[in-house]
Design a protein around this motif. Structure first.
Motif, short mmCIF file in Angstrom:
data_model
loop_
_atom_site.label_atom_id
_atom_site.label_comp_id
_atom_site.label_asym_id
_atom_site.label_seq_id
_atom_site.Cartn_x
_atom_site.Cartn_y
_atom_site.Cartn_z
N THR A 226 86.02 49.40 23.00
CA THR A 226 87.18 48.84 23.70
C THR A 226 88.32 48.70 22.70
O THR A 226 88.19 48.03 21.69
CB THR A 226 86.81 47.46 24.27
OG1 THR A 226 85.71 47.62 25.14
CG2 THR A 226 87.98 46.86 25.04
N LYS B 227 85.26 51.40 29.57
CA LYS B 227 84.43 52.33 28.80
C LYS B 227 83.34 51.54 28.07
O LYS B 227 83.61 50.50 27.45
CB LYS B 227 85.32 53.05 27.80
CG LYS B 227 84.61 54.16 27.06
CD LYS B 227 85.63 54.98 26.29
CE LYS B 227 84.89 56.02 25.44
NZ LYS B 227 85.83 56.73 24.58
N SER C 63 82.08 44.61 27.54
CA SER C 63 82.56 45.50 28.59
C SER C 63 81.49 45.74 29.64
O SER C 63 81.78 45.81 30.84
CB SER C 63 83.02 46.84 27.99
OG SER C 63 84.03 46.61 27.04
N ASP D 120 88.23 41.03 28.70
CA ASP D 120 87.38 41.48 27.60
C ASP D 120 88.35 42.00 26.55
O ASP D 120 89.22 42.80 26.86
CB ASP D 120 86.48 42.57 28.19
CG ASP D 120 85.95 43.56 27.18
OD1 ASP D 120 85.73 43.17 26.04
OD2 ASP D 120 85.75 44.73 27.59
MG LIG Z 1 83.92 46.98 25.02
#
Ligand SMILES: [Mg+2]
Ligand SMILES: Nc1nc2c(ncn2[C@@H]2O[C@H](COP(=O)(O)OP(=O)(O)OP(=O)(O)O)[C@@H](O)[C@H]2O)c(=O)[nH]1
Length: 481
Positions: free
Chosen positions: A193, A185, A173, A212
């Motif tokens: 995540t 986040k 992330s 992601d």
């Molecule tokens: Mg993440």
């Protein structure tokens, strides 16, 4: 945080066709001015359309019942009923449509790609349209056909060019947040995540998307951690990027064994990911130990055939090189792919054959079963309270050859005939009405088709009794068409 919904069950219902109108033109001194009943309007379709500004299926999660509007009935004075409005449901790019059994009905990729999930019913013809030289003033009209209904499942498979995979906290992330404008986040605990993130990257003249997915751990294929469920969002990617943590504090982990674990999980998942082009990103080289480890394992990874990048998402080093290399890979992959045109996909309920029909004997129900798009629709268009309408139906069926076929497969007067599938068949006692039947059986029958169907056992008994003596006597009324 917005909720991410990537699978919904949707109940769709197209609009019903409006009924045709039976009306006779009236004017002073012209009491019978001819039929002037208008046609019913068509029911609206339920249509799914890819809209790239839609990113989740959330709306459908909240309200899964969707119906298009009905066609309006026709009116006297040759006024046609208005068509129902199509119900257009915007869906994200990459939405897969499945039936409840899990069969893929359509894979909607590309802005504007359209899928007709339920077709509106046809409007019924009014008596003006039904009049002919032979039938100058029909005292009936056709009913509108009910719209198609059904349950479908929508699944989102995000369309990303590049997918980041790796252990929790490897920095996936973080990497998206510095390569693109996305603000996912980021935190130092695993499984920060929970749902896929998507970022848009511009490198030179190439714009591509990067996704992601939640971190993977050993045993993800057995459902450990968040499992492999989210990998379907990266199934369409052109290139996989292994994000490896060079500075993990867990003593039993190192980047190379992490890579082996993720590779094994990808193999378990399959879906084409196992042989997708991939490269390695060694992250967190801002930490001195990380940098040392990266330099140490780099030759080993390159020997395995991986292109390797050393980056730091925090110190923002090595990013430009990475993003331009990815742009190149994506551009090449796009050039190889045939251009995806927006398509319109219409799936109609399975008919035996668009123009034909079949007649088979159904042992369980003790009926001769007629299947086919036309006969089934004609039955739905018929107002069985109107003898003339029933006669018209008989006429149509006969012209299609249904009666001939019934005779050929051994049906006799009084046998049960079902038109349509088991659940929504119209069942009646067959009475051959036209020439073919008349010749073989000596008489023509009358239409009293809509009497309540009798149970199969009773029908069977009656038929056996009839077969015993002569089938002729019961039919003494001649009915002209
Ligand atoms: Mg993440
Ligand atoms: N020192 C350093 N820390 C980093 C770097 N990249 C990420 N981190 C830290 O590593 C932790 C995890 O980062 P995330 O980006 O949330 O990792 P992730 O791979 O998305 O993790 P999950 O979402 O849990 O799978 C955070 O505390 C980040 O600040 C880096 O390049 N250098």
């Amino acid at each position: 945080m917005t909720t991410f919904v990537d699978r919904v069950e949707l109940h769709v219902a197209a609009g019903n066709g409006g009924h045709g109108c039976a009306s006779v033109h009236r004017e002073k001194f012209k009491p019978l001015g001819g039929p002037d009943g208008g046609n019913g309007g068509r029911g609206g379709d339920v249509v799914l359309v890819v809209d790239q500004s839609v990113t989740t299926l959330l709306d459908y999660h909240h309200s899964p019942h969707r119906k298009a509007t009905n066609g309006k009935p026709g009116e006297g004075g040759n006024r046609s009923g208005k068509d129902g409005q199509d119900l257009v449901l915007p869906v994200p790019d990459g939405t897969v449509v499945l039936d409840k059994q899990g069969n893929v009905l359509a894979d909607l990729v590309g802005q504007g790609t359209t899928y007709v999930a339920a077709e509106g019913g046809r409007g019924g013809l009014g008596n003006a349209a039904l009049s002919s030289a032979r039938r100058k003033a029909p005292g009936f009209a056709l009913l509108g056909v009910p719209g198609a209904t059904g349950d479908i499942v929508l699944e989102l498979k995000t369309v990303a060019d590049v997918a980041l995979v790796g252990f929790p906290s490897a920095g996936k992330s973080s990497l998206i947040s510095v390569l693109s404008a996305a603000k996912p986040k980021i935190a130092d605990y695993p499984f920060t995540t929970l749902v896929p993130n998507l970022g848009v990257v511009t490198a030179g003249s190439t714009v591509y998307t990067i996704a992601d997915v939640p971190g993977l751990i050993p045993g993800a294929s057995q459902g450990k951690g968040l499992g492999l469920e989210f990998l379907r969002h990266v199934e369409r990617c052109s290139v996989l990027v292994h994000v490896l943590d060079t500075a993990t504090l867990e003593s039993d982990r190192d980047p190379v064994s992490d890579l082996d674990v993720i590779e094994e999980e990808l193999k378990q998942y399959g879906g084409g990911l196992e042989n997708r082009p991939r490269l390695v990103v060694l992250n967190k080289v801002d930490i001195p130990d990380g940098k040392d480890l990266a330099d140490m394992i780099r030759p080993d990874l390159e020997a395995r055939g991986y292109k390797v990048f050393e980056v730091s998402a925090v110190a923002r080093t090595g990013l430009k090189e990475l993003s331009y290399f990815l742009a190149e890979v994506v551009a090449k992959a796009r050039a190889r792919k045939p251009k995806q045109e927006a398509t319109r996909i219409v799936i109609r309920p399975k008919a035996v054959d668009e123009t034909g029909f079949t007649v088979t004997f159904d042992e369980a129900e003790d009926v001769y079963r007629v299947r086919g798009e036309k006969p089934e629709r004609w039955v739905r268009q018929t107002d069985f309270n109107n003898d003339e309408a029933v006669g018209y139906l008989a006429d149509r069926l006969n012209r299609l050859g249904v009666e001939d076929e019934l005779l050929k497969v051994g049906a006799r007067a009084g046998d049960g005939v079902a038109i349509g599938s088991d659940e929504n068949a119209v069942v009646f006692d067959w009475e051959p009405s036209m020439m073919a039947g008349a010749e073989m059986l000596g008489r023509r029958g009358e239409d009293h088709r809509m009497e309540a169907p009798r149970p199969a056992a009773q029908r069977r008994k009656e038929r056996d009794a009839r077969r015993g003596d002569s089938a002729q006597d019961e039919y003494d009324e001649f009915r002209p068409f």
